[in-house]
Design a protein around this motif. Structure first.
Motif, mmCIF file in Angstrom:
data_model
loop_
_atom_site.group_PDB
_atom_site.id
_atom_site.type_symbol
_atom_site.label_atom_id
_atom_site.label_comp_id
_atom_site.label_asym_id
_atom_site.label_seq_id
_atom_site.Cartn_x
_atom_site.Cartn_y
_atom_site.Cartn_z
ATOM 1 N N THR A 22 31.580 40.624 33.993
ATOM 2 C CA THR A 22 31.114 41.879 34.582
ATOM 3 C C THR A 22 31.967 42.218 35.792
ATOM 4 O O THR A 22 32.766 41.404 36.260
ATOM 5 N N ARG A 23 31.755 43.396 36.309
ATOM 6 C CA ARG A 23 32.499 43.817 37.506
ATOM 7 C C ARG A 23 32.181 42.944 38.717
ATOM 8 O O ARG A 23 33.010 42.778 39.596
ATOM 9 N N LEU A 30 37.148 37.424 44.632
ATOM 10 C CA LEU A 30 37.628 37.827 45.953
ATOM 11 C C LEU A 30 37.049 36.935 47.046
ATOM 12 O O LEU A 30 37.767 36.507 47.952
ATOM 13 N N ARG A 31 35.772 36.613 46.949
ATOM 14 C CA ARG A 31 35.140 35.733 47.945
ATOM 15 C C ARG A 31 35.811 34.366 47.978
ATOM 16 O O ARG A 31 36.019 33.788 49.053
ATOM 17 N N ALA A 35 37.842 32.658 51.084
ATOM 18 C CA ALA A 35 37.522 31.320 51.607
ATOM 19 C C ALA A 35 38.784 30.459 51.670
ATOM 20 O O ALA A 35 39.005 29.742 52.659
ATOM 21 N N TYR A 36 39.610 30.544 50.650
ATOM 22 C CA TYR A 36 40.865 29.788 50.650
ATOM 23 C C TYR A 36 41.779 30.261 51.777
ATOM 24 O O TYR A 36 42.369 29.451 52.498
ATOM 25 N N ALA A 37 41.902 31.576 51.917
ATOM 26 C CA ALA A 37 42.772 32.134 52.962
ATOM 27 C C ALA A 37 42.284 31.743 54.351
ATOM 28 O O ALA A 37 43.088 31.427 55.232
ATOM 29 N N PRO A 49 41.207 31.903 41.275
ATOM 30 C CA PRO A 49 40.590 31.061 42.300
ATOM 31 C C PRO A 49 39.332 30.340 41.852
ATOM 32 O O PRO A 49 38.888 29.414 42.522
ATOM 33 N N ASP A 50 38.737 30.743 40.716
ATOM 34 C CA ASP A 50 37.494 30.117 40.290
ATOM 35 C C ASP A 50 37.678 29.031 39.244
ATOM 36 O O ASP A 50 36.700 28.434 38.791
ATOM 37 N N HIS A 51 38.923 28.738 38.853
ATOM 38 C CA HIS A 51 39.158 27.665 37.883
ATOM 39 C C HIS A 51 38.696 26.349 38.512
ATOM 40 O O HIS A 51 39.006 26.048 39.669
#
Length: 146
Positions: A22-23, A30-31, A35-37, A49-51
């Motif tokens: 979904t959207r 993005l969240r 968090a990584y940044a 980023p969610d893998h």
């Protein structure tokens, strides 16, 4: 059949469990990037980023910032762990180990896992009407399609 795919129970992309395709999943991605940044960590453009592998690598490099991300996606992790154990997959031991490092499950977490197992990831609910196949009604005068 492949062990990991986009089935309801064996997906390595953690936001899929919370948001499906979904959207809202974009916001979850993005969240994670934010968090990584914030921790000074930058992903390559070819990585989502969610893998699970990416999230685990981040959690190993920065446990204080990574543990909350794993806890946030606990329902999906547990569903994946249970599915791998049910399938007799050798990867089940990896998820068993990850789960053992997280806090014990509480009532809300257990309910979320049971709901996810029963219903699967969310599906898009709005915004698809303009893409539906057009309806061709017969022309009332000529008798053919309009």
């Amino acid at each position: 059949m492949a062990t990991f795919d986009h089935r309801r129970r064996c997906c390595l992309y953690l936001t899929y469990y919370a948001h499906g395709d979904t959207r809202k999943r974009g916001l979850g991605l993005l969240r994670l990037k934010q968090a990584y940044a914030a921790a000074g960590w930058r992903l390559g453009d070819d990585e989502l980023p969610d893998h699970l592998g990416v999230v685990l690598e981040f959690a190993a490099a920065d446990p204080a910032a990574g543990a909350p991300l794993l806890s946030e996606h606990r329902a999906g992790l547990e569903l994946l762990r249970l599915a791998l154990n049910d399938d007799g997959s050798p990867w089940a031991h990896v998820l068993d180990s990850v789960s053992a490092t997280l806090p014990d499950l509480v009532g809300d977490d257990r309910e979320a896992i049971m709901r996810l197992a029963a219903q699967g990831p969310p599906e898009e609910q709005v915004g698809l009407d303009p893409y539906a196949a057009p309806v061709f009604l017969p022309d009332p005068v000529a008798g053919g399609p309009r």
